[in-house]
Design a protein around this motif. Structure first.
Motif, PDB file in Angstrom:
ATOM      1  N   GLU A 236       0.845  -1.196   0.000  1.00  0.00           N
ATOM      2  CA  GLU A 236       0.000   0.000   0.000  1.00  0.00           C
ATOM      3  C   GLU A 236       0.880   1.247   0.000  1.00  0.00           C
ATOM      4  OE1 GLU A 236      -3.164   0.267  -0.333  1.00  0.00           O
ATOM      5  OE2 GLU A 236      -3.617  -1.865  -0.328  1.00  0.00           O
ATOM      6  N   PRO A 237       0.503   2.276  -0.751  1.00  0.00           N
ATOM      7  CA  PRO A 237      -0.777   2.495  -1.437  1.00  0.00           C
ATOM      8  C   PRO A 237      -0.766   2.097  -2.916  1.00  0.00           C
ATOM      9  CG  PRO A 237       0.454   4.530  -1.392  1.00  0.00           C
ATOM     10  CD  PRO A 237       1.312   3.516  -0.690  1.00  0.00           C
ATOM     11  N   GLY A 238       0.108   1.193  -3.325  1.00  0.00           N
ATOM     12  CA  GLY A 238       0.143   0.745  -4.712  1.00  0.00           C
ATOM     13  C   GLY A 238       0.995   1.626  -5.595  1.00  0.00           C
ATOM     14  N   LEU A 239       0.598   1.701  -6.865  1.00  0.00           N
ATOM     15  CA  LEU A 239       1.343   2.466  -7.869  1.00  0.00           C
ATOM     16  C   LEU A 239       0.806   3.889  -7.911  1.00  0.00           C
ATOM     17  CD1 LEU A 239       3.469   2.369 -10.160  1.00  0.00           C
ATOM     18  CD2 LEU A 239       1.637   1.619 -11.699  1.00  0.00           C
ATOM     19  N   VAL A 240       1.608   4.831  -7.423  1.00  0.00           N
ATOM     20  CA  VAL A 240       1.139   6.204  -7.235  1.00  0.00           C
ATOM     21  C   VAL A 240       2.249   7.187  -7.587  1.00  0.00           C
ATOM     22  CG1 VAL A 240      -0.523   5.594  -5.428  1.00  0.00           C
ATOM     23  CG2 VAL A 240       1.843   6.169  -4.800  1.00  0.00           C
ATOM     24  N   SER A 241       1.913   8.470  -7.575  1.00  0.00           N
ATOM     25  CA  SER A 241       2.935   9.503  -7.642  1.00  0.00           C
ATOM     26  C   SER A 241       3.833   9.352  -6.422  1.00  0.00           C
ATOM     27  CB  SER A 241       2.272  10.880  -7.642  1.00  0.00           C
ATOM     28  OG  SER A 241       3.239  11.910  -7.586  1.00  0.00           O
ATOM     29  N   PRO A 242       5.156   9.333  -6.569  1.00  0.00           N
ATOM     30  CA  PRO A 242       6.042   9.053  -5.433  1.00  0.00           C
ATOM     31  C   PRO A 242       5.785   9.867  -4.173  1.00  0.00           C
ATOM     32  CG  PRO A 242       7.291   8.949  -7.451  1.00  0.00           C
ATOM     33  CD  PRO A 242       5.914   9.424  -7.831  1.00  0.00           C
ATOM     34  N   PRO A 243       5.463  11.168  -4.262  1.00  0.00           N
ATOM     35  CA  PRO A 243       5.168  11.882  -3.014  1.00  0.00           C
ATOM     36  C   PRO A 243       3.945  11.335  -2.274  1.00  0.00           C
ATOM     37  CG  PRO A 243       5.697  13.444  -4.746  1.00  0.00           C
ATOM     38  CD  PRO A 243       5.535  12.099  -5.401  1.00  0.00           C
ATOM     39  N   ASP A 244       3.086  10.571  -2.971  1.00  0.00           N
ATOM     40  CA  ASP A 244       1.911   9.981  -2.333  1.00  0.00           C
ATOM     41  C   ASP A 244       2.203   8.620  -1.713  1.00  0.00           C
ATOM     42  OD1 ASP A 244       0.172  12.070  -2.909  1.00  0.00           O
ATOM     43  OD2 ASP A 244      -0.378  11.250  -4.863  1.00  0.00           O
ATOM     44  N   TRP A 245       3.433   8.117  -1.907  1.00  0.00           N
ATOM     45  CA  TRP A 245       3.774   6.803  -1.365  1.00  0.00           C
ATOM     46  C   TRP A 245       4.233   6.972   0.084  1.00  0.00           C
ATOM     47  CZ3 TRP A 245       7.167   3.432   0.839  1.00  0.00           C
ATOM     48  CH2 TRP A 245       6.879   2.064   0.698  1.00  0.00           C
ATOM     49  N   ARG A 246       3.336   6.672   1.004  1.00  0.00           N
ATOM     50  CA  ARG A 246       3.615   6.743   2.440  1.00  0.00           C
ATOM     51  C   ARG A 246       4.315   8.048   2.815  1.00  0.00           C
ATOM     52  NH1 ARG A 246       4.834   0.408   4.175  1.00  0.00           N
ATOM     53  NH2 ARG A 246       3.126  -0.450   2.926  1.00  0.00           N
ATOM     54  N   PRO A 247       3.678   9.178   2.518  1.00  0.00           N
ATOM     55  CA  PRO A 247       4.331  10.475   2.718  1.00  0.00           C
ATOM     56  C   PRO A 247       4.626  10.767   4.184  1.00  0.00           C
ATOM     57  CG  PRO A 247       1.992  10.771   2.283  1.00  0.00           C
ATOM     58  CD  PRO A 247       2.287   9.321   2.053  1.00  0.00           C
ATOM     59  N   SER A 248       5.674  11.540   4.392  1.00  0.00           N
ATOM     60  CA  SER A 248       6.013  12.011   5.733  1.00  0.00           C
ATOM     61  C   SER A 248       6.508  13.441   5.607  1.00  0.00           C
ATOM     62  CB  SER A 248       7.094  11.137   6.372  1.00  0.00           C
ATOM     63  OG  SER A 248       8.281  11.162   5.609  1.00  0.00           O
ATOM     64  N   GLY A 249       6.056  14.304   6.484  1.00  0.00           N
ATOM     65  CA  GLY A 249       6.466  15.695   6.424  1.00  0.00           C
ATOM     66  C   GLY A 249       5.726  16.448   5.341  1.00  0.00           C
ATOM     67  N   VAL A 250       6.208  17.634   5.054  1.00  0.00           N
ATOM     68  CA  VAL A 250       5.586  18.529   4.074  1.00  0.00           C
ATOM     69  C   VAL A 250       6.466  18.607   2.835  1.00  0.00           C
ATOM     70  CG1 VAL A 250       4.777  20.869   3.627  1.00  0.00           C
ATOM     71  CG2 VAL A 250       4.525  19.879   5.916  1.00  0.00           C
ATOM     72  N   SER A 251       5.864  18.495   1.681  1.00  0.00           N
ATOM     73  CA  SER A 251       6.618  18.617   0.430  1.00  0.00           C
ATOM     74  C   SER A 251       5.901  19.595  -0.487  1.00  0.00           C
ATOM     75  CB  SER A 251       6.762  17.253  -0.258  1.00  0.00           C
ATOM     76  OG  SER A 251       5.495  16.735  -0.619  1.00  0.00           O
ATOM     77  N   ARG A 252       6.626  20.053  -1.479  1.00  0.00           N
ATOM     78  CA  ARG A 252       6.050  20.967  -2.456  1.00  0.00           C
ATOM     79  C   ARG A 252       4.989  20.237  -3.283  1.00  0.00           C
ATOM     80  NH1 ARG A 252       7.002  20.635  -7.429  1.00  0.00           N
ATOM     81  NH2 ARG A 252       6.798  22.871  -7.761  1.00  0.00           N
ATOM     82  N   PRO A 253       4.132  20.973  -4.012  1.00  0.00           N
ATOM     83  CA  PRO A 253       3.144  20.304  -4.867  1.00  0.00           C
ATOM     84  C   PRO A 253       3.805  19.302  -5.806  1.00  0.00           C
ATOM     85  CG  PRO A 253       2.691  22.646  -4.735  1.00  0.00           C
ATOM     86  CD  PRO A 253       4.007  22.431  -4.038  1.00  0.00           C
ATOM     87  N   HIS A 254       3.142  18.179  -6.039  1.00  0.00           N
ATOM     88  CA  HIS A 254       3.711  17.120  -6.864  1.00  0.00           C
ATOM     89  C   HIS A 254       3.872  17.568  -8.314  1.00  0.00           C
ATOM     90  CE1 HIS A 254       1.585  14.115  -3.926  1.00  0.00           C
ATOM     91  NE2 HIS A 254       2.281  15.028  -3.305  1.00  0.00           N
ATOM     92  N   THR A 255       4.925  17.058  -8.944  1.00  0.00           N
ATOM     93  CA  THR A 255       5.095  17.353 -10.370  1.00  0.00           C
ATOM     94  C   THR A 255       4.137  16.524 -11.219  1.00  0.00           C
ATOM     95  OG1 THR A 255       6.761  15.625 -10.722  1.00  0.00           O
ATOM     96  CG2 THR A 255       7.545  17.792  -9.980  1.00  0.00           C
ATOM     97  N   ARG A 256       3.769  15.348 -10.731  1.00  0.00           N
ATOM     98  CA  ARG A 256       2.911  14.413 -11.480  1.00  0.00           C
ATOM     99  C   ARG A 256       3.571  13.903 -12.753  1.00  0.00           C
ATOM    100  NH1 ARG A 256      -0.550  12.569  -7.714  1.00  0.00           N
ATOM    101  NH2 ARG A 256      -1.407  14.308  -6.508  1.00  0.00           N
ATOM    102  N   TRP A 257       4.905  13.929 -12.795  1.00  0.00           N
ATOM    103  CA  TRP A 257       5.640  13.353 -13.913  1.00  0.00           C
ATOM    104  C   TRP A 257       6.036  11.897 -13.635  1.00  0.00           C
ATOM    105  CZ3 TRP A 257       6.525  14.812 -18.805  1.00  0.00           C
ATOM    106  CH2 TRP A 257       6.401  16.155 -19.151  1.00  0.00           C
TER     107      TRP A 257
END
Length: 266
Positions: A236-257
């Motif tokens: 979990e959470p499967g195949l996702v945008s890397p910032p969405d993979w078990r995120p921790s802390g604060v990051s900038r908006p995802h590039t979605r590339w």
């Protein structure tokens, strides 16, 4: 590096190289004018690409921590590129200094720099020059065979490398070659380019620039990428945008590339 003097015979300083391009993008000095030109050309055309390396590296840290928590204690990074901050061995050896780590890259400059870095300290890590498209050759390399025990769980990393391998080279076959050698409980950590969530004109621009600078790029969407995990159970959470993979802390908006996932071999 400003000239090609003294470089290994198979290194062409006049052509951009993906590993050295990334080194420049991260503020490194182990690159040539061709690498710097290519990196700036891409960033000028598509500003969001400046953040891809950050997304990749943060994902790798979280994935490695997950594997370490699961008890994995040996690691193989395929297509390692140039050394960076928080290399695999830095993260792994903070938890277990004796855990073997092997870096593999086809680029002699990348391997040389890793070996120089690792020789300055007592470490259970090494680097070898080999073509990851040849799983049998990689797995049979004496340094790898001596350090890694494929009868025990292993973490195999394929991050920011398969976009350099076209579909005509059959990446499914390549991954299968490593999967078949991996013991149950092993994990595959993957992340790479996907233009699926980008406007078609931006994807075309990225691909065009890659061709212009001599680094052809293949982007793969979710359906195609999911095939790489045949024989694995996705964590979990499967195949996702890397910032969405078990995120921790604060990051900038995802590039979605990018897409990323971790699979466990049952």
């Amino acid at each position: 590096m400003d000239t090609g003097a003294g470089l290994p015979r198979d290194v062409d300083a006049t052509r951009a190289n993906d590993a050295r391009l990334c080194d420049f993008a991260l503020g490194g000095k182990d690159n040539f004018a061709a690498d710097r030109t290519a990196a700036l050309k891409l960033a000028d055309a598509l500003e969001e690409t400046r953040y891809l390396l950050s997304e990749w590296h943060r994902f790798r840290v979280r994935a490695l921590e997950t594997l370490l928590d699961a008890g994995v204690r040996q690691f193989l990074e395929l297509g390692c590129g140039m050394p960076v901050r928080n290399n695999v061995h830095d993260i792994v050896h903070a938890r277990d200094p004796q855990a073997p780590v092997v870096y593999v890259d086809i680029d002699a400059v990348a391997v040389t720099h890793f070996l120089a870095l690792l020789s300055s300290k007592a470490t259970a890590a090494t680097a070898v020059q080999a073509d990851i498209r040849d799983p049998a050759g990689v797995l049979g390399h004496p340094e790898i065979a001596a350090r890694l025990d494929f009868d025990r769980p292993i973490g195999v990393l394929l991050i920011a490398v398969l976009h350099l391998i076209g579909d005509e080279e059959d990446p499914n076959r390549i991954i299968a070659g490593y999967r078949e050698a991996m013991a149950p409980g092993s994990h595959l950590v993957y992340s790479d380019l996907s233009g699926e969530e980008q406007p078609a004109d931006q994807v075309a621009t990225y691909v065009r620039i890659g061709e212009e600078v001599g680094i052809p790029v293949t982007m793969r969407g979710r359906t195609r990428t999911s095939q790489f995990f045949d024989g694995f159970d996705l964590l979990e959470p499967g195949l996702v945008s890397p910032p969405d993979w078990r995120p921790s802390g604060v990051s900038r908006p995802h590039t979605r590339w990018l897409l990323g996932a971790v699979g466990r071999k049952p």
